[in-house]
Design a protein around this motif. Structure first.
Motif, PDB file in Angstrom:
ATOM      1  N   GLU A 166       0.837  -1.202   0.000  1.00  0.00           N
ATOM      2  CA  GLU A 166       0.000   0.000   0.000  1.00  0.00           C
ATOM      3  C   GLU A 166       0.879   1.262   0.000  1.00  0.00           C
ATOM      4  O   GLU A 166       0.633   2.203  -0.761  1.00  0.00           O
ATOM      5  CB  GLU A 166      -0.841  -0.034   1.280  1.00  0.00           C
ATOM      6  CG  GLU A 166      -2.273   0.344   1.077  1.00  0.00           C
ATOM      7  CD  GLU A 166      -3.061   0.123   2.362  1.00  0.00           C
ATOM      8  OE1 GLU A 166      -3.279  -1.047   2.732  1.00  0.00           O
ATOM      9  OE2 GLU A 166      -3.449   1.124   2.990  1.00  0.00           O
ATOM     10  N   LEU A 167       1.908   1.270   0.840  1.00  0.00           N
ATOM     11  CA  LEU A 167       2.753   2.461   0.963  1.00  0.00           C
ATOM     12  C   LEU A 167       3.664   2.623  -0.256  1.00  0.00           C
ATOM     13  O   LEU A 167       3.949   3.753  -0.663  1.00  0.00           O
ATOM     14  CB  LEU A 167       3.567   2.409   2.258  1.00  0.00           C
ATOM     15  CG  LEU A 167       2.731   2.386   3.553  1.00  0.00           C
ATOM     16  CD1 LEU A 167       3.623   2.461   4.781  1.00  0.00           C
ATOM     17  CD2 LEU A 167       1.694   3.510   3.593  1.00  0.00           C
ATOM     18  N   VAL A 168       4.092   1.511  -0.860  1.00  0.00           N
ATOM     19  CA  VAL A 168       4.881   1.620  -2.099  1.00  0.00           C
ATOM     20  C   VAL A 168       4.010   2.265  -3.172  1.00  0.00           C
ATOM     21  O   VAL A 168       4.447   3.168  -3.892  1.00  0.00           O
ATOM     22  CB  VAL A 168       5.393   0.233  -2.565  1.00  0.00           C
ATOM     23  CG1 VAL A 168       5.882   0.290  -4.006  1.00  0.00           C
ATOM     24  CG2 VAL A 168       6.518  -0.260  -1.668  1.00  0.00           C
ATOM     25  N   LEU A 169       2.751   1.831  -3.256  1.00  0.00           N
ATOM     26  CA  LEU A 169       1.852   2.424  -4.260  1.00  0.00           C
ATOM     27  C   LEU A 169       1.662   3.915  -3.985  1.00  0.00           C
ATOM     28  O   LEU A 169       1.670   4.734  -4.909  1.00  0.00           O
ATOM     29  CB  LEU A 169       0.500   1.694  -4.258  1.00  0.00           C
ATOM     30  CG  LEU A 169       0.515   0.327  -4.942  1.00  0.00           C
ATOM     31  CD1 LEU A 169      -0.738  -0.477  -4.591  1.00  0.00           C
ATOM     32  CD2 LEU A 169       0.639   0.456  -6.465  1.00  0.00           C
TER      33      LEU A 169
ATOM     34  N   ALA B  86      12.348   3.837  -1.035  1.00  0.00           N
ATOM     35  CA  ALA B  86      12.347   3.154   0.274  1.00  0.00           C
ATOM     36  C   ALA B  86      12.294   4.191   1.405  1.00  0.00           C
ATOM     37  O   ALA B  86      11.588   3.991   2.404  1.00  0.00           O
ATOM     38  CB  ALA B  86      13.569   2.256   0.404  1.00  0.00           C
ATOM     39  N   ALA B  87      13.010   5.322   1.234  1.00  0.00           N
ATOM     40  CA  ALA B  87      13.006   6.367   2.275  1.00  0.00           C
ATOM     41  C   ALA B  87      11.602   6.955   2.419  1.00  0.00           C
ATOM     42  O   ALA B  87      11.135   7.241   3.523  1.00  0.00           O
ATOM     43  CB  ALA B  87      14.002   7.463   1.926  1.00  0.00           C
ATOM     44  N   ARG B  88      10.910   7.114   1.294  1.00  0.00           N
ATOM     45  CA  ARG B  88       9.537   7.662   1.343  1.00  0.00           C
ATOM     46  C   ARG B  88       8.610   6.666   2.048  1.00  0.00           C
ATOM     47  O   ARG B  88       7.773   7.056   2.868  1.00  0.00           O
ATOM     48  CB  ARG B  88       9.090   7.932  -0.106  1.00  0.00           C
ATOM     49  CG  ARG B  88       7.700   8.465  -0.259  1.00  0.00           C
ATOM     50  CD  ARG B  88       7.642   9.984  -0.402  1.00  0.00           C
ATOM     51  NE  ARG B  88       6.274  10.468  -0.369  1.00  0.00           N
ATOM     52  CZ  ARG B  88       5.464  10.506  -1.419  1.00  0.00           C
ATOM     53  NH1 ARG B  88       5.905  10.121  -2.603  1.00  0.00           N
ATOM     54  NH2 ARG B  88       4.220  10.958  -1.300  1.00  0.00           N
ATOM     55  N   VAL B  89       8.765   5.371   1.723  1.00  0.00           N
ATOM     56  CA  VAL B  89       7.931   4.349   2.377  1.00  0.00           C
ATOM     57  C   VAL B  89       8.207   4.360   3.889  1.00  0.00           C
ATOM     58  O   VAL B  89       7.286   4.260   4.702  1.00  0.00           O
ATOM     59  CB  VAL B  89       8.178   2.941   1.772  1.00  0.00           C
ATOM     60  CG1 VAL B  89       7.509   1.847   2.602  1.00  0.00           C
ATOM     61  CG2 VAL B  89       7.682   2.885   0.324  1.00  0.00           C
TER      62      VAL B  89
ATOM     63  N   THR C 227       8.190   0.133 -21.348  1.00  0.00           N
ATOM     64  CA  THR C 227       6.841   0.697 -21.223  1.00  0.00           C
ATOM     65  C   THR C 227       6.810   1.964 -20.378  1.00  0.00           C
ATOM     66  O   THR C 227       5.822   2.705 -20.427  1.00  0.00           O
ATOM     67  CB  THR C 227       5.892  -0.318 -20.551  1.00  0.00           C
ATOM     68  OG1 THR C 227       6.415  -0.610 -19.245  1.00  0.00           O
ATOM     69  CG2 THR C 227       5.783  -1.618 -21.341  1.00  0.00           C
ATOM     70  N   GLY C 228       7.826   2.159 -19.528  1.00  0.00           N
ATOM     71  CA  GLY C 228       7.825   3.281 -18.590  1.00  0.00           C
ATOM     72  C   GLY C 228       6.898   3.041 -17.402  1.00  0.00           C
ATOM     73  O   GLY C 228       6.694   3.943 -16.583  1.00  0.00           O
ATOM     74  N   LEU C 229       6.338   1.841 -17.292  1.00  0.00           N
ATOM     75  CA  LEU C 229       5.404   1.567 -16.186  1.00  0.00           C
ATOM     76  C   LEU C 229       6.157   1.014 -14.975  1.00  0.00           C
ATOM     77  O   LEU C 229       6.980   0.104 -15.132  1.00  0.00           O
ATOM     78  CB  LEU C 229       4.355   0.524 -16.606  1.00  0.00           C
ATOM     79  CG  LEU C 229       3.514   0.840 -17.831  1.00  0.00           C
ATOM     80  CD1 LEU C 229       2.514  -0.285 -18.093  1.00  0.00           C
ATOM     81  CD2 LEU C 229       2.776   2.157 -17.632  1.00  0.00           C
ATOM     82  N   PRO C 230       5.870   1.536 -13.784  1.00  0.00           N
ATOM     83  CA  PRO C 230       6.531   0.960 -12.608  1.00  0.00           C
ATOM     84  C   PRO C 230       6.068  -0.472 -12.328  1.00  0.00           C
ATOM     85  O   PRO C 230       4.878  -0.784 -12.477  1.00  0.00           O
ATOM     86  CB  PRO C 230       6.112   1.888 -11.464  1.00  0.00           C
ATOM     87  CG  PRO C 230       4.965   2.677 -11.960  1.00  0.00           C
ATOM     88  CD  PRO C 230       4.985   2.659 -13.463  1.00  0.00           C
ATOM     89  N   VAL C 231       7.021  -1.311 -11.933  1.00  0.00           N
ATOM     90  CA  VAL C 231       6.722  -2.714 -11.581  1.00  0.00           C
ATOM     91  C   VAL C 231       7.114  -2.915 -10.116  1.00  0.00           C
ATOM     92  O   VAL C 231       8.214  -2.543  -9.717  1.00  0.00           O
ATOM     93  CB  VAL C 231       7.541  -3.679 -12.471  1.00  0.00           C
ATOM     94  CG1 VAL C 231       7.366  -5.128 -12.010  1.00  0.00           C
ATOM     95  CG2 VAL C 231       7.132  -3.540 -13.937  1.00  0.00           C
ATOM     96  N   VAL C 232       6.196  -3.470  -9.346  1.00  0.00           N
ATOM     97  CA  VAL C 232       6.465  -3.785  -7.932  1.00  0.00           C
ATOM     98  C   VAL C 232       6.190  -5.272  -7.770  1.00  0.00           C
ATOM     99  O   VAL C 232       5.073  -5.725  -8.027  1.00  0.00           O
ATOM    100  CB  VAL C 232       5.511  -2.991  -7.003  1.00  0.00           C
ATOM    101  CG1 VAL C 232       5.751  -3.372  -5.545  1.00  0.00           C
ATOM    102  CG2 VAL C 232       5.653  -1.488  -7.222  1.00  0.00           C
ATOM    103  N   ILE C 233       7.205  -6.031  -7.355  1.00  0.00           N
ATOM    104  CA  ILE C 233       6.979  -7.475  -7.203  1.00  0.00           C
ATOM    105  C   ILE C 233       6.400  -7.749  -5.818  1.00  0.00           C
ATOM    106  O   ILE C 233       7.015  -7.390  -4.801  1.00  0.00           O
ATOM    107  CB  ILE C 233       8.306  -8.280  -7.351  1.00  0.00           C
ATOM    108  CG1 ILE C 233       9.018  -7.935  -8.668  1.00  0.00           C
ATOM    109  CG2 ILE C 233       8.048  -9.786  -7.231  1.00  0.00           C
ATOM    110  CD1 ILE C 233       8.398  -8.468  -9.918  1.00  0.00           C
ATOM    111  N   ASP C 234       5.219  -8.359  -5.778  1.00  0.00           N
ATOM    112  CA  ASP C 234       4.675  -8.860  -4.517  1.00  0.00           C
ATOM    113  C   ASP C 234       5.376 -10.194  -4.270  1.00  0.00           C
ATOM    114  O   ASP C 234       4.976 -11.240  -4.781  1.00  0.00           O
ATOM    115  CB  ASP C 234       3.147  -9.027  -4.624  1.00  0.00           C
ATOM    116  CG  ASP C 234       2.541  -9.623  -3.360  1.00  0.00           C
ATOM    117  OD1 ASP C 234       3.301 -10.128  -2.512  1.00  0.00           O
ATOM    118  OD2 ASP C 234       1.301  -9.601  -3.229  1.00  0.00           O
TER     119      ASP C 234
END
Ligand SMILES: Cc1ncc(COP(=O)(O)O)c(C=O)c1O
Length: 389
Positions: free
Chosen positions: A76-79, A212-215, A162-169
């Motif tokens: 949630e916080l990464v998003l 990571a610092a923002r999260v 694509t320029g799209l961010p990828v977050v691996i769960d």
């Protein structure tokens, strides 16, 4: 099976999972350190030590990672930290644990449900590319299904193209999923049922500058703790949450790390032996998750068998019920069939996920399974053999 068990079929239920938590004795020195420091939360010495170990283990600088209270809040916080416009379309696999999608909704976005590969059961870069042709996609959350790692270079290439961010769960993939030298973002769970248990806990690793610092800041209500940030320390910089890992949970994770290698080796050995036994008992009619492009599963914590059709799964479930063996339809029903999600998700073609959901069955799997428990499960599988064809 012992002679007693053969004579008396009324035995205790074979559990599906037994968490592999450290003993109170192993935990005690860490708890004593915590208590001596009188520091119980708020990025204390044990969280710091745990993060240093993760930094060494994953080969990333400390500023590229942060512990969190659990993987759901981590996602949630990464998003939130990605600053996507509200209502962004986030591609997730239809076949995953509900938290992948609830994190997207709670972050103010729309989960778009994609299919999974029929062999490794994961959302792959090629499925994501097809989805981008079919509809608007603003970010992607592939899942390391049951801990199976992704090929991070393939996802890095997808991000660049694509320029799209990828977050691996990577909730279940501690010890299996690494950065592999690629630029990426990973979210792990340290829940009691995972391979590195902290009871509850999570870990976010990201090579994205500042993420990571923002999260970390968001996990501490959004309060600024940086004297060089151009605002007073203690000022609210962001609308965050409370998702810090406590020192108690860090203590459990540090104690779990002491035995991680050994337990991972035992998990791999048990999985290989037990799968061979079940294969044999079923007359080689069971299908297992294939290794993905990212390499081998290093610390399995679940075991799922795939049956040839829905009737075969039902027959095996029935035998297990009769034999007092706990089984579970993991990740089922699919997300689009979950009452709270049905009206908030967009669904693409999910034909392979549909088939998986009709044929997959989670079998008991945990360190310390006895020979008697394994024999009972083999018996259930072999007595339903004729239905498995
Ligand atoms: C794929 C996946 N994502 C997210 C989660 C949530 O992890 P946590 O319990 O740490 O919030 C899980 C938990 O099992 C999971 O399997």
């Amino acid at each position: 099976m012992t002679a007693r068990e053969a004579a008396d079929p009324v035995h205790d239920w074979v559990p599906l999972l037994v968490p592999d938590m450290p003993s109170p004795q192993t935990l005690m020195p860490w708890l004593e350190r915590m208590h001596a420091a009188r520091h119980y939360s708020n990025f204390g010495p044990l969280v710091k030590e745990l993060e240093e170990r993760f930094s060494l283990g994953f080969g990333v600088p400390l500023e590229q990672l942060t512990t969190v209270a659990n993987a759901t809040l981590g996602l949630e916080l990464v998003l939130q930290a990605l600053d996507l416009p509200k209502g962004s379309h986030v591609l997730v696999p239809a076949f995953t644990f509900v938290a992948t999608a609830t994190a997207v909704v709670r972050a103010g976005h729309v989960p778009v449900l994609a299919d999974v590969d029929p062999d490794c059961w994961m959302l792959t870069p090629s499925i994501a590319r097809s989805a981008c042709h079919a509809t608007r996609i603003d970010a992607v959350i592939p899942v390391a299904t049951f801990g199976m790692p992704h090929d991070m270079f393939a996802w890095q290439q997808f991000e660049q193209e694509t320029g799209l961010p990828v977050v691996i769960d990577a909730a279940a993939a501690y010890g299996s999923q690494s950065l592999q030298g690629a630029q990426c973002t990973l979210v792990f769970s340290l829940h009691a049922t995972k391979s590195l248990p902290a009871g509850e806990g999570g870990l976010v690793i990201s090579t994205r500058p500042g993420l990571a610092a923002r999260v970390r800041q968001l996990s501490n209500f959004g309060i600024n703790l940086d004297p060089d940030a151009g605002m007073p320390v203690g000022a609210l910089a962001d609308i965050g949450s409370n998702a810090k890992m406590s020192e108690y949970h860090a203590a459990i994770a540090l104690a779990s790390l002491q035995v991680w290698e050994d337990h991972a080796r035992q998990r791999r050995a048990l999985q290989a032996e037990f799968m061979a036994e079940l294969d044999e008992s079923s007359g080689h009619r069971l299908v297992w998750q294939a290794q993905g492009a990212g390499g081998a599963l290093m610390a399995p914590s679940l075991l799922c068998a795939r049956l040839h059709n829905q009737a075969a799964r039902q027959a095996l479930e029935h035998r297990c019920q009769q034999g007092r063996i706990m089984v579970r339809r993991w990740y089922q029903p699919l997300l689009q069939q979950m009452p709270a999600l049905a009206s908030v998700v967009k669904v693409l073609d999910t034909c392979h996920a549909d088939e998986l959901a009709a044929t997959l069955l989670g079998m008991p799997f945990f360190l310390g399974m006895t020979q008697a428990q394994r024999k009972l499960i083999q018996l259930a599988v072999s007595t339903s053999k004729k239905d498995l064809a």
